[in-house]
Design a protein around this motif. Structure first.
Motif, PDB file in Angstrom:
ATOM      1  N   TYR A   1       4.094 -26.397 -14.458  1.00 36.25           N
ATOM      2  CA  TYR A   1       3.374 -25.833 -13.319  1.00 36.25           C
ATOM      3  C   TYR A   1       2.325 -26.823 -12.813  1.00 36.25           C
ATOM      4  O   TYR A   1       2.144 -26.982 -11.607  1.00 36.25           O
ATOM      5  CB  TYR A   1       2.712 -24.513 -13.703  1.00 36.25           C
ATOM      6  N   ILE A   2       1.639 -27.479 -13.754  1.00 34.91           N
ATOM      7  CA  ILE A   2       0.666 -28.493 -13.354  1.00 34.91           C
ATOM      8  C   ILE A   2       1.364 -29.632 -12.622  1.00 34.91           C
ATOM      9  O   ILE A   2       0.879 -30.127 -11.604  1.00 34.91           O
ATOM     10  CB  ILE A   2      -0.105 -29.009 -14.591  1.00 34.91           C
ATOM     11  N   GLU A   3       2.529 -30.027 -13.131  1.00 33.27           N
ATOM     12  CA  GLU A   3       3.289 -31.072 -12.448  1.00 33.27           C
ATOM     13  C   GLU A   3       3.712 -30.594 -11.058  1.00 33.27           C
ATOM     14  O   GLU A   3       3.704 -31.360 -10.096  1.00 33.27           O
ATOM     15  CB  GLU A   3       4.527 -31.450 -13.281  1.00 33.27           C
ATOM     16  N   HIS A   4       4.046 -29.305 -10.979  1.00 34.76           N
ATOM     17  CA  HIS A   4       4.414 -28.731  -9.685  1.00 34.76           C
ATOM     18  C   HIS A   4       3.228 -28.798  -8.721  1.00 34.76           C
ATOM     19  O   HIS A   4       3.377 -29.171  -7.552  1.00 34.76           O
ATOM     20  CB  HIS A   4       4.856 -27.279  -9.877  1.00 34.76           C
ATOM     21  N   LEU A   5       2.028 -28.447  -9.212  1.00 34.19           N
ATOM     22  CA  LEU A   5       0.831 -28.520  -8.372  1.00 34.19           C
ATOM     23  C   LEU A   5       0.544 -29.966  -7.980  1.00 34.19           C
ATOM     24  O   LEU A   5       0.133 -30.238  -6.847  1.00 34.19           O
ATOM     25  CB  LEU A   5      -0.370 -27.915  -9.098  1.00 34.19           C
ATOM     26  N   ASN A   6       0.735 -30.881  -8.925  1.00 36.78           N
ATOM     27  CA  ASN A   6       0.541 -32.300  -8.602  1.00 36.78           C
ATOM     28  C   ASN A   6       1.470 -32.731  -7.475  1.00 36.78           C
ATOM     29  O   ASN A   6       1.086 -33.491  -6.587  1.00 36.78           O
ATOM     30  CB  ASN A   6       0.784 -33.168  -9.843  1.00 36.78           C
ATOM     31  N   ASP A   7       2.717 -32.218  -7.529  1.00 39.83           N
ATOM     32  CA  ASP A   7       3.684 -32.569  -6.480  1.00 39.83           C
ATOM     33  C   ASP A   7       3.278 -31.991  -5.126  1.00 39.83           C
ATOM     34  O   ASP A   7       3.676 -32.502  -4.082  1.00 39.83           O
ATOM     35  CB  ASP A   7       5.085 -32.082  -6.864  1.00 39.83           C
ATOM     36  N   ASN A   8       2.494 -30.893  -5.147  1.00 34.53           N
ATOM     37  CA  ASN A   8       2.034 -30.293  -3.897  1.00 34.53           C
ATOM     38  C   ASN A   8       1.018 -31.177  -3.174  1.00 34.53           C
ATOM     39  O   ASN A   8       0.884 -31.113  -1.950  1.00 34.53           O
ATOM     40  CB  ASN A   8       1.355 -28.941  -4.158  1.00 34.53           C
ATOM     41  N   ILE A   9       0.269 -31.975  -3.958  1.00 37.20           N
ATOM     42  CA  ILE A   9      -0.876 -32.697  -3.405  1.00 37.20           C
ATOM     43  C   ILE A   9      -0.419 -33.912  -2.606  1.00 37.20           C
ATOM     44  O   ILE A   9       0.323 -34.758  -3.103  1.00 37.20           O
ATOM     45  CB  ILE A   9      -1.826 -33.148  -4.536  1.00 37.20           C
ATOM     46  N   ALA A  10      -0.866 -33.975  -1.363  1.00 35.42           N
ATOM     47  CA  ALA A  10      -0.617 -35.151  -0.522  1.00 35.42           C
ATOM     48  C   ALA A  10      -1.878 -36.015  -0.533  1.00 35.42           C
ATOM     49  O   ALA A  10      -2.987 -35.495  -0.446  1.00 35.42           O
ATOM     50  CB  ALA A  10      -0.283 -34.722   0.899  1.00 35.42           C
ATOM     51  N   SER A  11      -1.709 -37.314  -0.674  1.00 40.45           N
ATOM     52  CA  SER A  11      -2.866 -38.204  -0.705  1.00 40.45           C
ATOM     53  C   SER A  11      -2.608 -39.441   0.138  1.00 40.45           C
ATOM     54  O   SER A  11      -1.461 -39.852   0.321  1.00 40.45           O
ATOM     55  CB  SER A  11      -3.193 -38.615  -2.147  1.00 40.45           C
ATOM     56  N   VAL A  12      -3.691 -39.993   0.674  1.00 41.95           N
ATOM     57  CA  VAL A  12      -3.636 -41.248   1.414  1.00 41.95           C
ATOM     58  C   VAL A  12      -4.752 -42.145   0.898  1.00 41.95           C
ATOM     59  O   VAL A  12      -5.730 -41.673   0.316  1.00 41.95           O
ATOM     60  CB  VAL A  12      -3.782 -41.023   2.937  1.00 41.95           C
ATOM     61  N   SER A  13      -4.609 -43.424   1.131  1.00 38.36           N
ATOM     62  CA  SER A  13      -5.564 -44.391   0.605  1.00 38.36           C
ATOM     63  C   SER A  13      -6.935 -44.231   1.249  1.00 38.36           C
ATOM     64  O   SER A  13      -7.057 -43.893   2.430  1.00 38.36           O
ATOM     65  CB  SER A  13      -5.051 -45.814   0.838  1.00 38.36           C
ATOM     66  N   ASP A  14      -7.980 -44.470   0.451  1.00 39.43           N
ATOM     67  CA  ASP A  14      -9.330 -44.480   1.014  1.00 39.43           C
ATOM     68  C   ASP A  14      -9.673 -45.853   1.584  1.00 39.43           C
ATOM     69  O   ASP A  14     -10.739 -46.034   2.182  1.00 39.43           O
ATOM     70  CB  ASP A  14     -10.362 -44.058  -0.023  1.00 39.43           C
ATOM     71  N   ASP A  15      -8.775 -46.816   1.401  1.00 39.80           N
ATOM     72  CA  ASP A  15      -8.906 -48.159   1.994  1.00 39.80           C
ATOM     73  C   ASP A  15     -10.253 -48.818   1.690  1.00 39.80           C
ATOM     74  O   ASP A  15     -10.773 -49.593   2.491  1.00 39.80           O
ATOM     75  CB  ASP A  15      -8.702 -48.093   3.511  1.00 39.80           C
ATOM     76  N   GLY A  16     -10.817 -48.459   0.543  1.00 40.11           N
ATOM     77  CA  GLY A  16     -12.085 -49.077   0.144  1.00 40.11           C
ATOM     78  C   GLY A  16     -13.295 -48.522   0.866  1.00 40.11           C
ATOM     79  O   GLY A  16     -14.398 -49.079   0.741  1.00 40.11           O
ATOM     80  N   ALA A  17     -13.126 -47.433   1.606  1.00 36.79           N
ATOM     81  CA  ALA A  17     -14.249 -46.883   2.367  1.00 36.79           C
ATOM     82  C   ALA A  17     -15.138 -45.961   1.542  1.00 36.79           C
ATOM     83  O   ALA A  17     -16.237 -45.629   1.965  1.00 36.79           O
ATOM     84  CB  ALA A  17     -13.720 -46.116   3.580  1.00 36.79           C
TER      85      ALA A  17
END
Length: 580
Positions: free
Chosen positions: A128-144
């Motif tokens: 279930y935790i892996e399932h929740l991890n798969d739900n999460i979309a992320s993008v780079s903070d590009d060093g900001a």
């Protein structure tokens, strides 16, 4: 005596006294099938009137029968139903080895099943935790960003709501063909001690500068998107391919506060999160009917969720002056209500709501690459969970109408109050002033600043660099001597150890000199440190001024604002306010 006691008394394994009832399928305690049993167990040795039964493991004499106890039968040793009779005993004192009883097998089976259930449950939790991890979309903070929040420091999270019309049922909302601008932006500052927090809304129509943005593209390549001057704040996201890291850089340029992380939500987030908690309660001070946002509410209190909740946070024509600033107040009211619901027992004690919330939250948010797992989100949630909602203050960046416009459509910073608000967040100053100890310390510091001040020409001070930029001691010396008339000052080089804060140590009879120097340099009372004097190069007693890491340059005041400036609107998350 209990069942186990009876078993021991007859020298019989207690497990053998539990048998399966074929009619019920349950195991029951059986103490024999003979005459009704007395509540008192049979005596272990025969009375004089009774013949002793033969000992177990011994053969009886031929021709002798076993007498029965008058009035009741003494049951023989129990054996499992359906089991063969025990073989005749052999040598005296030896017993045949018993097979594991059915009850023992049941216990072993039950224990094994429970272990399996626990392992399977842990496995399910993992999946279930892996399932929740798969739900999460992320993008780079590009060093900001700062590199991510830390548990022992103040936390600054940038919350961004876009007007992109993605998701089922959202086609009629927002601007047609929008690339996803920063429609709603809140800088959430949580104090280092987690006692208070400030949620600072930044108007989307604020005119500001968007800096150059090094951005990671979808194919993994890096591209610098050129900055633009004097544009709406909301163009810091989506415009020309800008990502949330560009909004993060813009906020840093605007406020001086560098966010630790960002979270981006679209229209679906409002709908799914409110439905996950069973709706949030809001109050309106008048009938609201906005055909643009599809909101229609009568005066009073309402529980809203889903589409209705989205309409509530999007409406602006039906409240206040009908502009974006009025809508910001409505959104702050909504977020306060959502915070109260999230921290209520109704939510925290409901496993189904918590699961729905985890599912909705991980699907609805796009986070930066430093916050891209359920474990990291959990850690952040635990830090935010320490906060009491009554100490969460919502406020808005102080702005005024853009003076260059005839038709007022945008706003600019209110330069008389906005810098003070930014400094309060930067210096971790609470808008609600919740810590009594800080109040006492501030009062003591203020008392040190009160009293007579010696002339600048009589101030004797040695200046040390305790963590400031190299050359700061000499720069300060020149400024004091040439511009402020503190001629009895000298450069004492580097301090023995670095300091986080600039301090001024002085003897009791130098208090008037200390007050003068504090006034000239803009030192807060907390920087005043009563102690001992030192001897200067002329052999005279002098004060010690140590420039800490907070020192920003000669003539730059170190006194942080202690309260919000007059006229800055603010509200706390524990209070219900009605939209008007």
């Amino acid at each position: 005596m209990d069942a186990q006691g009876r078993g021991r008394a007859d020298d019989i394994d207690p497990a053998d006294q539990w048998v399966l009832n074929p009619n019920t399928g349950e195991y029951e305690l059986r103490l024999g099938t003979s005459a009704p049993q007395s509540g008192v167990p049979a005596p272990r040795r025969p009375r004089p009137s009774e013949a002793a039964p033969p000992a177990r493991g011994r053969t009886e004499a031929r021709g002798r029968s076993r007498p029965e106890t008058p009035g009741r039968a003494v049951p023989p040793p129990r054996r499992r139903r359906g089991a063969p009779k025990e073989p005749l005993p052999g040598r005296r004192g030896r017993r045949p080895a018993k097979k594991a009883s059915k009850s023992r097998k049941v216990l072993l089976w039950t224990g094994g099943t429970m272990a399996f259930v626990l392992v399977a449950g842990a496995g399910a939790a993992y999946f279930y935790i892996e399932h929740l991890n798969d739900n999460i979309a992320s993008v780079s903070d590009d060093g900001a960003s700062t590199g991510g929040f830390q548990k022992d420091k103040a936390i600054n999270i940038l919350l961004i709501g876009t007007d992109k019309r993605t998701g089922k049922g959202n086609g009629s909302y927002g601007d047609a063909g929008s690339v996803g601008h920063a429609d709603t932006t809140i800088l959430l500052h949580v104090s280092k001690d987690r006692s208070n927090a400030t949620a600072l809304s930044i108007p989307r129509d604020l005119i500001t500068d968007v800096p150059d943005c090094p951005t990671t593209q979808e194919d993994g390549t890096r591209k610098v998107i050129p900055g633009t001057q004097r544009v709406r704040f909301n163009t810091s996201l989506g415009q020309d391919g800008r990502t949330p890291s560009c909004t993060m850089r813009t906020v840093t340029e605007l406020t001086g506060v560098k966010p630790d992380n960002f979270m981006v939500a679209d229209f679906n987030a409002v709908k799914t999160l409110t439905s996950a908690v069973g709706g949030v309660e809001v109050c309106v001070g008048k009938d609201l009917d906005d055909p643009d946002s599809h909101l229609k509410l009568s005066k009073g209190t309402h529980t809203i969720e889903g589409e209705q909740a989205l309409a509530f946070v999007r409406t602006r024509h039906a409240v206040g002056f009908g502009g974006d600033l009025s809508r910001i107040g409505l959104q702050q009211q909504f977020l306060s209500a959502l915070m109260r619901k999230l921290k209520s027992n109704d939510t925290l004690t409901s496993p189904s709501k918590m699961l729905d919330l985890a599912e909705a939250g991980t699907k609805a948010l796009t986070v930066d690459s430093q916050l891209d797992s359920i474990g990291k989100l959990k850690d952040l949630g635990l830090e935010l969970g320490k906060l009491n909602t009554k100490n969460l203050t919502f406020t808005t960046t102080p702005v005024i109408d853009n003076p260059t416009e005839k038709v007022k459509a945008t706003v600019v910073l209110n330069e008389s109050t906005a810098p003070q608000v930014f400094d309060m967040i930067k210096n971790d100053v609470s808008f609600t002033a919740v810590k009594e100890q800080k109040k006492k310390e501030a009062a003591a510091g203020a008392a040190r600043l009160k009293g007579t001040k010696a002339p600048a020409s009589q101030v004797r001070v040695r200046i040390l660099n305790g963590g400031a930029v190299a050359g700061s001691a000499q720069e300060t010396l020149s400024w004091l001597q040439n511009e402020e008339g503190v001629t009895k000052s000298e450069n004492a080089g580097n301090a023995p150890a670095p300091l986080a804060k600039t301090t001024l140590e002085y003897a009791p009879d130098q208090a008037d000199q200390a007050r003068r120097l504090a006034d000239l340099m803009g030192l807060p009372g907390s920087a005043m440190k009563p102690g001992e004097s030192v001897t200067n190069d002329q052999g005279l007693p002098a004060m010690s001024l140590t420039l800490g890491k907070d020192f920003e340059g000669a003539g730059v005041s170190l006194t942080a604002p202690s309260k919000a400036p007059e006229g800055v609107q603010k509200s706390t998350a524990d209070k219900v306010e009605c939209a008007k």
